[in-house]
Design a protein around this motif. Structure first.
Motif, PDB file in Angstrom:
ATOM      1  N   ALA A   1     -37.502 -12.206 -22.413  1.00  0.00           N
ATOM      2  CA  ALA A   1     -38.574 -12.284 -21.606  1.00  0.00           C
ATOM      3  C   ALA A   1     -38.768 -12.619 -20.367  1.00  0.00           C
ATOM      4  CB  ALA A   1     -39.341 -13.977 -21.849  1.00  0.00           C
ATOM      5  N   ALA A   2     -37.330 -12.884 -18.863  1.00  0.00           N
ATOM      6  CA  ALA A   2     -37.120 -12.999 -18.016  1.00  0.00           C
ATOM      7  C   ALA A   2     -36.651 -11.612 -17.939  1.00  0.00           C
ATOM      8  CB  ALA A   2     -36.525 -14.226 -17.680  1.00  0.00           C
ATOM      9  N   PHE A   3     -35.762 -10.824 -18.041  1.00  0.00           N
ATOM     10  CA  PHE A   3     -35.494  -9.433 -17.884  1.00  0.00           C
ATOM     11  C   PHE A   3     -36.409  -7.955 -17.746  1.00  0.00           C
ATOM     12  CE2 PHE A   3     -30.886 -10.630 -20.127  1.00  0.00           C
ATOM     13  CZ  PHE A   3     -30.448 -10.648 -18.335  1.00  0.00           C
ATOM     14  N   TYR A   4     -37.600  -9.125 -19.456  1.00  0.00           N
ATOM     15  CA  TYR A   4     -38.996  -8.134 -19.330  1.00  0.00           C
ATOM     16  C   TYR A   4     -39.892  -7.877 -17.639  1.00  0.00           C
ATOM     17  CZ  TYR A   4     -43.644  -6.011 -21.817  1.00  0.00           C
ATOM     18  OH  TYR A   4     -43.607  -5.097 -22.085  1.00  0.00           O
ATOM     19  N   ALA A   5     -39.937  -9.634 -17.415  1.00  0.00           N
ATOM     20  CA  ALA A   5     -41.007 -10.146 -17.187  1.00  0.00           C
ATOM     21  C   ALA A   5     -41.560  -8.587 -15.611  1.00  0.00           C
ATOM     22  CB  ALA A   5     -40.658 -11.240 -15.705  1.00  0.00           C
ATOM     23  N   ASP A   6     -42.577  -8.816 -14.813  1.00  0.00           N
ATOM     24  CA  ASP A   6     -42.566  -7.369 -13.271  1.00  0.00           C
ATOM     25  C   ASP A   6     -44.214  -7.819 -13.278  1.00  0.00           C
ATOM     26  OD1 ASP A   6     -44.064  -7.161 -15.650  1.00  0.00           O
ATOM     27  OD2 ASP A   6     -43.377  -4.427 -15.917  1.00  0.00           O
ATOM     28  N   ARG A   7     -44.397  -8.961 -13.327  1.00  0.00           N
ATOM     29  CA  ARG A   7     -45.316  -8.925 -12.366  1.00  0.00           C
ATOM     30  C   ARG A   7     -45.054 -10.748 -11.740  1.00  0.00           C
ATOM     31  NH1 ARG A   7     -50.717  -9.192 -15.937  1.00  0.00           N
ATOM     32  NH2 ARG A   7     -51.339 -10.283 -14.808  1.00  0.00           N
ATOM     33  N   GLU A   8     -45.595 -10.388 -10.982  1.00  0.00           N
ATOM     34  CA  GLU A   8     -45.268 -11.925 -10.394  1.00  0.00           C
ATOM     35  C   GLU A   8     -46.293 -12.786 -10.368  1.00  0.00           C
ATOM     36  OE1 GLU A   8     -42.871 -11.971  -6.110  1.00  0.00           O
ATOM     37  OE2 GLU A   8     -44.792 -12.596  -5.464  1.00  0.00           O
ATOM     38  N   PHE A   9     -45.890 -14.290 -10.524  1.00  0.00           N
ATOM     39  CA  PHE A   9     -47.187 -14.944 -10.158  1.00  0.00           C
ATOM     40  C   PHE A   9     -46.748 -16.822  -9.440  1.00  0.00           C
ATOM     41  CE2 PHE A   9     -47.807 -12.633 -14.529  1.00  0.00           C
ATOM     42  CZ  PHE A   9     -48.964 -12.716 -14.588  1.00  0.00           C
ATOM     43  N   ASP A  10     -47.646 -17.252  -8.599  1.00  0.00           N
ATOM     44  CA  ASP A  10     -47.419 -18.327  -8.655  1.00  0.00           C
ATOM     45  C   ASP A  10     -47.648 -19.380  -9.355  1.00  0.00           C
ATOM     46  OD1 ASP A  10     -48.396 -20.783  -7.604  1.00  0.00           O
ATOM     47  OD2 ASP A  10     -48.833 -19.874  -5.735  1.00  0.00           O
ATOM     48  N   LEU A  11     -46.444 -19.491  -9.647  1.00  0.00           N
ATOM     49  CA  LEU A  11     -45.976 -20.677 -10.584  1.00  0.00           C
ATOM     50  C   LEU A  11     -47.083 -21.639 -10.745  1.00  0.00           C
ATOM     51  CD1 LEU A  11     -42.384 -20.090 -11.258  1.00  0.00           C
ATOM     52  CD2 LEU A  11     -44.438 -19.346 -12.466  1.00  0.00           C
ATOM     53  N   ASN A  12     -47.413 -23.010  -9.763  1.00  0.00           N
ATOM     54  CA  ASN A  12     -48.497 -23.971  -9.475  1.00  0.00           C
ATOM     55  C   ASN A  12     -49.227 -23.709  -9.963  1.00  0.00           C
ATOM     56  OD1 ASN A  12     -46.588 -25.482  -7.822  1.00  0.00           O
ATOM     57  ND2 ASN A  12     -46.215 -24.297  -6.324  1.00  0.00           N
ATOM     58  N   GLU A  13     -50.648 -22.367  -9.892  1.00  0.00           N
ATOM     59  CA  GLU A  13     -51.854 -21.872  -9.622  1.00  0.00           C
ATOM     60  C   GLU A  13     -51.271 -21.534 -11.639  1.00  0.00           C
ATOM     61  OE1 GLU A  13     -53.240 -18.405  -8.540  1.00  0.00           O
ATOM     62  OE2 GLU A  13     -53.370 -19.090  -6.916  1.00  0.00           O
ATOM     63  N   VAL A  14     -50.131 -21.444 -12.164  1.00  0.00           N
ATOM     64  CA  VAL A  14     -49.807 -21.238 -13.768  1.00  0.00           C
ATOM     65  C   VAL A  14     -50.526 -23.462 -14.232  1.00  0.00           C
ATOM     66  CG1 VAL A  14     -48.952 -20.712 -15.024  1.00  0.00           C
ATOM     67  CG2 VAL A  14     -49.478 -19.267 -13.369  1.00  0.00           C
ATOM     68  N   CYS A  15     -49.681 -23.642 -13.682  1.00  0.00           N
ATOM     69  CA  CYS A  15     -49.371 -25.148 -13.839  1.00  0.00           C
ATOM     70  C   CYS A  15     -50.615 -25.941 -13.749  1.00  0.00           C
ATOM     71  CB  CYS A  15     -49.210 -25.896 -12.924  1.00  0.00           C
ATOM     72  SG  CYS A  15     -47.133 -25.457 -13.186  1.00  0.00           S
TER      73      CYS A  15
END
Length: 718
Positions: free
Chosen positions: A247-261
């Motif tokens: 999943a990490a290798f495939y990830a190509d979109r950036e997110f704010d992890l605090n917003e996801v939380c």
């Protein structure tokens, strides 16, 4: 930086990679079904400690991650694809991946065309199955692996379903089989289930990669796979994290992890599942309910040290517990004992009887009656007077509380019994034959999985406002339903109540197969340890639409009924043949496991020898081990038929050879096919007689995990 989150059925895995693809942080934890809370906690930790500014390329994978990914609008990577991405990057040249998770099993073929096989309808042979079996052996998963390394032999154990496996394992425990041998047999059953259920005709060979928790933590399981497949598989570094890495290798979109939380927390606050009416509308309704059931109490009498009047003892040796009840001539209860059987009930029964003799020196035992799974073993070991089949014991006890009873339901740890009564006699019996999803162990398994004691878990559901509608399904599917309900915001209280209602619906509509509750009867007695759970009791009354009798000795009804039976059979002034105090003190039991060998069945016998020279043999399918007479073949029609069939030999022919599988209808029709193909000029050969080894040879070619055993066996013959 890149972050991959793998939300599995029982665990959650997370990896953080730097720009060069190196692992900066990783974790592997059980989530106990608190998926949203655990995911939020992990992501906050990652954002604060490992990702500068809290921003990273992020993707989610795993069997329980899809709904969560949609809810927080993060890309979801299908776990098989994620595994393939990680394997191609970290272990190039791999031909086949075998991955076992908490509730899912996968075989991923990578050469000669990518193909994936996954378990569909059953979680037999997965981590949850291994956990369940370890619990049955009173071990942790690590202890079971250590025990299996010391095994000397293996037994045949079903792994298609945890319930069937319990049915195989429990008798082995009761008969004194070594825990080490049982542990190794369980791992071999997992191997057989994986190959028979998932290979489906495609050979497993080449470079094999082992992934997932069970294969990482259990060296014995890997050895069993290596030996069965005749390969040398590899368990790579970070084998637990391959899906998260993919999943990490495939990830190509950036997110704010605090917003996801934040989005996870908002989503967790909403409840979108299907619900049912609460069990109790108010505290007053509950109090009236408990007061009514408190009236169904057995009379008790003081059991003083100088007690000398005649007493009757009932011993119920069940699948998981041993119960003992002592009553007087008026059927008043003097003494009870209830404990887990720990795999061998004999020492526990002896301990309880010695305590009775010690505390009551003048005790006059008039009769002893045994019942339950261990009825014959207990009767032979302690020279009890009577043995009574458990249905009669339970009926005898129920009739004491409600003389005009017309329906009895008994829900125990692994089994369920229902009796229909007409004109004072049992007219029909219903048993759970293939599934234990309506039994006590079903609730216990869920309570443990969610991190609760079973009594505490049951109480949580009493005042739930919106019990989850889970239907009445098998334990495996119910697991998925529970996880879905949690993802939809259901609280533990509402899940507990929903499971109690499901137990009842499963009993009425799946085991008894009633079209309506009315057809079962209106004068109902409920018994068995599961009905101590007030949520189950209330759910049963609501579903049946009738107030039932739940005796205060619901879990002891077998032992109490056996004691009542003995009281009815005993003549005035009778003294029991039970071992006296001296004989009980000198009592010993030796258990030996051996193969009978007096016929082709080769039954695995457990021979119990007692101090007085008495023996009791179990595991036998006929009386030959007891009489010692071998099968001579005289007047044995099966042996005669087998001889005739095996007398058909190949006749050299001008057209070459033809082979016939000696199974199913080819066995019945061999005389016809032999004559037919011989006349056509073929030499007709057939496969050998059916055996376990023959089945194992063909298990990799079985195309469907739902085929019956004779159909699976045919693959070995072919």
């Amino acid at each position: 930086m890149k972050v991959g989150l793998d939300v599995g059925s029982t665990t959650i895995k997370c990896v953080v990679l730097d720009g060069a693809g190196n692992i900066v942080y990783s974790t592997y934890e059980r989530h106990f079904s608190h998926i949203l809370e655990k995911s939020g906690e992990l992501l906050r930790r990652v954002a604060a400690e490992y990702v500068p500014g809290g921003r990273a390329e992020f993707a989610i994978s795993g069997s329980a991650g899809m709904g969560m990914a949609e809810g927080v609008e993060v890309p979801f990577v299908q776990e098989v694809f994620a595994t393939r991405v990680a394997v191609n990057r970290l272990a190039p040249g791999t031909d086949c991946v075998i991955e076992l998770g908490g509730e899912d099993a996968k075989i991923l073929f990578l050469t000669g065309g990518v193909e994936v096989r996954m378990n569909g309808s059953c979680a037999g042979g997965t981590g949850a199955f291994i956990d369940q079996m370890a619990t049955l052996l009173k071990m942790t998963a690590d202890e079971m692996d250590e025990a299996a390394a010391r095994a000397e032999k293996t037994y045949t154990i079903a792994s298609r379903c945890g319930v069937f496996a319990k049915s195989d394992v429990q008798p082995l425990i009761n008969q004194g089989a070594r825990a080490e041998d049982i542990a190794a047999s369980i791992y071999q059953a997992v191997v057989n289930q994986t190959i028979a259920g998932l290979a489906q005709g495609r050979p497993i060979r080449g470079n094999i990669l082992y992934l997932g928790g069970p294969l990482t933590f259990s060296g014995c399981l890997r050895e069993s796979f290596d030996k069965t497949l005749d390969v040398q598989g590899v368990c790579p570094e970070n084998s637990l994290l391959f899906v998260a890495l993919g999943a990490a290798f495939y990830a190509d979109r950036e997110f704010d992890l605090n917003e996801v939380c934040q989005r996870l927390a908002e989503r967790g606050a909403s409840e979108t599942y299907r619900s049912q009416p609460p069990l109790f509308e108010s505290r007053e309704e509950y109090e009236a309910f408990t007061a009514r059931h408190a009236r169904a109490s057995v009379l008790r009498a003081p059991f003083r040290a100088d007690y000398a009047a005649p007493v009757h003892i009932g011993i119920d040796s069940g699948s998981t517990t041993v119960k003992l009840a002592v009553i007087d001539q008026e059927a008043r209860l003097l003494f009870t004992d209830y404990r887990p059987n720990l795999g061998n009930p004999v020492p526990l029964i002896r301990e309880a009887l010695e305590r009775l003799y010690e505390e009551h020196p003048a005790l006059h035992v008039a009769s002893v009656t045994t019942t339950g799974y261990g009825e014959d073993l207990a009767k032979n070991a302690f020279h009890a007077d009577y043995g009574v089949v458990e249905t009669v014991a339970h009926f005898t006890a129920a009739r004491y509380f409600l003389p005009n009873v017309d329906f009895i339901i008994d829900i125990g740890g692994q089994d369920m019994k229902c009796f229909k009564i007409e004109n004072g006699a049992i007219s029909n019996i219903f048993l759970n034959e293939a599934c234990s999803s309506g039994c006590g162990s079903f609730l216990q398994t869920f309570a443990q999985a969610l991190g609760y004691d079973v009594k505490e878990f049951a109480k949580l559901g009493l005042f739930a406002t919106r019990p989850v509608d889970l239907g009445s399904r098998c334990t495996v599917f119910m697991n998925s339903s529970v996880k879905q309900a949690q993802k939809d915001g259901a609280t533990i209280e509402n899940i507990s109540a929903g499971l109690s209602i499901s137990v009842v619906k499963n009993a009425i509509y799946k085991v008894i197969r009633a079209s309506s509750p009315e057809e079962l009867g209106r004068n109902v007695v409920v018994q068995g340890g599961t009905f101590y759970n007030e949520a189950v009791l209330r759910a049963f009354e609501k579903e049946m639409g009738v107030e039932v009798i739940r005796p205060d000795v619901a879990g002891l009804m077998g032992a109490y009924g056996a004691a009542l039976y003995g009281r009815g059979k005993a003549s005035p002034g009778q003294t029991s043949s039970l071992l006296d105090r001296t004989a009980l003190a000198a009592f010993s039991q030796e258990t030996e496991s051996r193969v009978c060998g007096l016929c082709g069945n080769n039954c695995q016998l457990t021979v119990n020898t007692f101090a007085d020279g008495g023996t009791f043999i179990s595991g036998n399918r006929c009386d030959r081990p007891v009489t010692g007479r071998a099968d001579t073949g005289e007047r044995n029609l099966y042996a005669y038929k087998r001889k005739l069939i095996l007398d058909y030999k190949p006749v050299p022919g001008r057209r070459g050879k033809i082979g016939l599988p000696l199974c199913l209808n080819f066995w019945e029709l061999l005389p016809f096919w032999h004559a037919f193909f011989t006349k056509l000029g073929f030499a007709v050969y057939h496969s050998p007689l059916s055996s376990r080894d023959l089945y194992l040879k063909g298990q990799g070619t079985i195309p469907s995990d739902t085929a019956c055993f004779p159909a699976k066996l045919a693959h070995g013959h072919i």
